[in-house]
Motif scaffolding. Structure first.
Motif, PDB file in Angstrom:
ATOM      1  N   GLY A 108      58.303 -37.049   0.990  1.00  0.00           N
ATOM      2  CA  GLY A 108      56.878 -36.909   1.290  1.00  0.00           C
ATOM      3  C   GLY A 108      56.404 -35.471   1.153  1.00  0.00           C
ATOM      4  N   LEU A 109      57.267 -34.525   1.540  1.00  0.00           N
ATOM      5  CA  LEU A 109      56.928 -33.110   1.370  1.00  0.00           C
ATOM      6  C   LEU A 109      56.740 -32.776  -0.105  1.00  0.00           C
ATOM      7  N   ASP A 110      57.667 -33.258  -0.926  1.00  0.00           N
ATOM      8  CA  ASP A 110      57.592 -32.998  -2.355  1.00  0.00           C
ATOM      9  C   ASP A 110      56.309 -33.578  -2.943  1.00  0.00           C
ATOM     10  N   ALA A 111      55.977 -34.803  -2.563  1.00  0.00           N
ATOM     11  CA  ALA A 111      54.767 -35.439  -3.085  1.00  0.00           C
ATOM     12  C   ALA A 111      53.515 -34.683  -2.641  1.00  0.00           C
ATOM     13  N   ALA A 112      53.490 -34.240  -1.385  1.00  0.00           N
ATOM     14  CA  ALA A 112      52.320 -33.529  -0.870  1.00  0.00           C
ATOM     15  C   ALA A 112      52.127 -32.186  -1.565  1.00  0.00           C
ATOM     16  N   LEU A 113      53.226 -31.480  -1.815  1.00  0.00           N
ATOM     17  CA  LEU A 113      53.129 -30.160  -2.431  1.00  0.00           C
ATOM     18  C   LEU A 113      52.758 -30.234  -3.906  1.00  0.00           C
ATOM     19  N   ARG A 114      52.879 -31.393  -4.521  1.00  0.00           N
ATOM     20  CA  ARG A 114      52.466 -31.571  -5.907  1.00  0.00           C
ATOM     21  C   ARG A 114      50.957 -31.773  -6.028  1.00  0.00           C
ATOM     22  N   GLN A 115      50.297 -31.990  -4.898  1.00  0.00           N
ATOM     23  CA  GLN A 115      48.859 -32.219  -4.910  1.00  0.00           C
ATOM     24  C   GLN A 115      48.098 -30.904  -4.819  1.00  0.00           C
ATOM     25  N   PRO A 116      46.881 -30.841  -5.353  1.00  0.00           N
ATOM     26  CA  PRO A 116      46.064 -29.629  -5.216  1.00  0.00           C
ATOM     27  C   PRO A 116      45.884 -29.266  -3.745  1.00  0.00           C
ATOM     28  N   GLY A 117      46.117 -28.019  -3.420  1.00  0.00           N
ATOM     29  CA  GLY A 117      45.970 -27.583  -2.044  1.00  0.00           C
ATOM     30  C   GLY A 117      47.103 -27.991  -1.132  1.00  0.00           C
ATOM     31  N   GLY A 118      48.168 -28.566  -1.688  1.00  0.00           N
ATOM     32  CA  GLY A 118      49.257 -29.059  -0.854  1.00  0.00           C
ATOM     33  C   GLY A 118      49.921 -27.989  -0.031  1.00  0.00           C
ATOM     34  N   ILE A 119      49.996 -26.778  -0.543  1.00  0.00           N
ATOM     35  CA  ILE A 119      50.677 -25.698   0.157  1.00  0.00           C
ATOM     36  C   ILE A 119      49.966 -25.308   1.452  1.00  0.00           C
ATOM     37  N   GLY A 120      48.712 -25.688   1.573  1.00  0.00           N
ATOM     38  CA  GLY A 120      47.958 -25.359   2.783  1.00  0.00           C
ATOM     39  C   GLY A 120      47.914 -26.476   3.810  1.00  0.00           C
TER      40      GLY A 120
END
Length: 257
Positions: free
Chosen positions: A185-197
């Motif tokens: 889930g972390l990997d999928a979220a960080l692939r999205q725009p703005g995921g790092i925030g």
């Protein structure tokens, strides 16, 4: 059982107290917040701890030998992106640890007595378990939860009062495949725009929609978090009671607080 403590942030809401030292090293009742956390974990028989560091990481690493309970193994993982990412980045850096074994994950600003992780470990087994508490009212900064029985339905700061059943205290348990599910889930979220925030709990919210996340209430147990200067006074009272109960608190003792 292992534990990961996320303590990479500076704690800007506590400035100027955190101008030159990370929040996890702020003194509460004469001891750093991190020391109280390590002692709480030791009291629950957790002896393998990983710290995700960032701001003034060298200070944390230098402090560990003098504050870790005897017999506890404490290692550090440096997050070079702490200044530009939210805590999702710190979780991503330890995703392999989460996949490898059952793990407690906690925020670096949560104070707790040993009965809190003990109650979490005694909860019915689930891939992911979120530790919650309940109180009469909740403010905008509380990480609110909506639950149905033991199952988490939603988690977030913007949940309406009509859907709020408690708050997350910043401590989770991953068992079996739970750590791997969270890592994916972390990997999928960080692939999205703005995921790092994003907050890592946004990933837990997504997992909750699949029915794999349960909650355990620690209502009645003593805990607190330090986000603002006003929180320090309450933390002093809390840790002061623990210290009064164990006046000989030293780095050599390992009993629960």
């Amino acid at each position: 059982m292992k534990a990961i403590i996320l303590c990479a942030g500076q704690g800007r809401r506590l400035l100027p107290l955190t101008e030159s030292a990370p929040k996890c090293l702020l003194s509460v009742a004469g001891h750093p917040i991190l020391e109280w956390q390590l002692r709480g974990l030791a009291g629950a028989d957790i002896q393998d701890v990983t710290l995700v560091t960032g701001f003034e990481a060298d200070m944390v690493e230098q402090a560990v030998p003098s504050i870790a309970p005897r017999g506890m193994r404490v290692r550090t993982v440096f997050n070079p992106f702490f200044a530009v990412s939210d805590n999702i980045g710190s979780c991503f850096l330890v995703r392999d640890l989460l996949r490898a074994s059952d793990t407690i994950l906690l925020n670096g600003d949560t104070l707790f007595e040993a009965t809190v992780p003990r109650r979490l470990l005694a909860a019915p087994e689930a891939p992911v378990t979120v530790t919650i508490d309940r109180k009469p009212t909740y403010d905008d900064d509380d990480m609110k939860v909506s639950v149905e029985g033991r199952h988490l339905k939603a988690i977030g700061k913007t949940l309406p009062a009509t859907e709020t059943d408690g708050e997350s205290i910043g401590m989770l348990l991953f068992r079996g495949e739970g750590g791997g599910m969270f890592a994916a889930g972390l990997d999928a979220a960080l692939r999205q725009p703005g995921g790092i925030g994003r907050w890592y709990l946004s990933v837990i919210h997504s997992l909750a929609q699949t029915g794999v996340v349960q909650v355990v209430s620690v209502q009645g147990e003593r805990w607190g978090e330090v986000d603002y200067p006003r929180d320090l006074a309450e933390a002093e009272k809390l840790a002061g009671r623990w210290k009064a109960a164990r006046p000989a608190l030293t780095a050599e003792t390992t009993g629960p607080i």
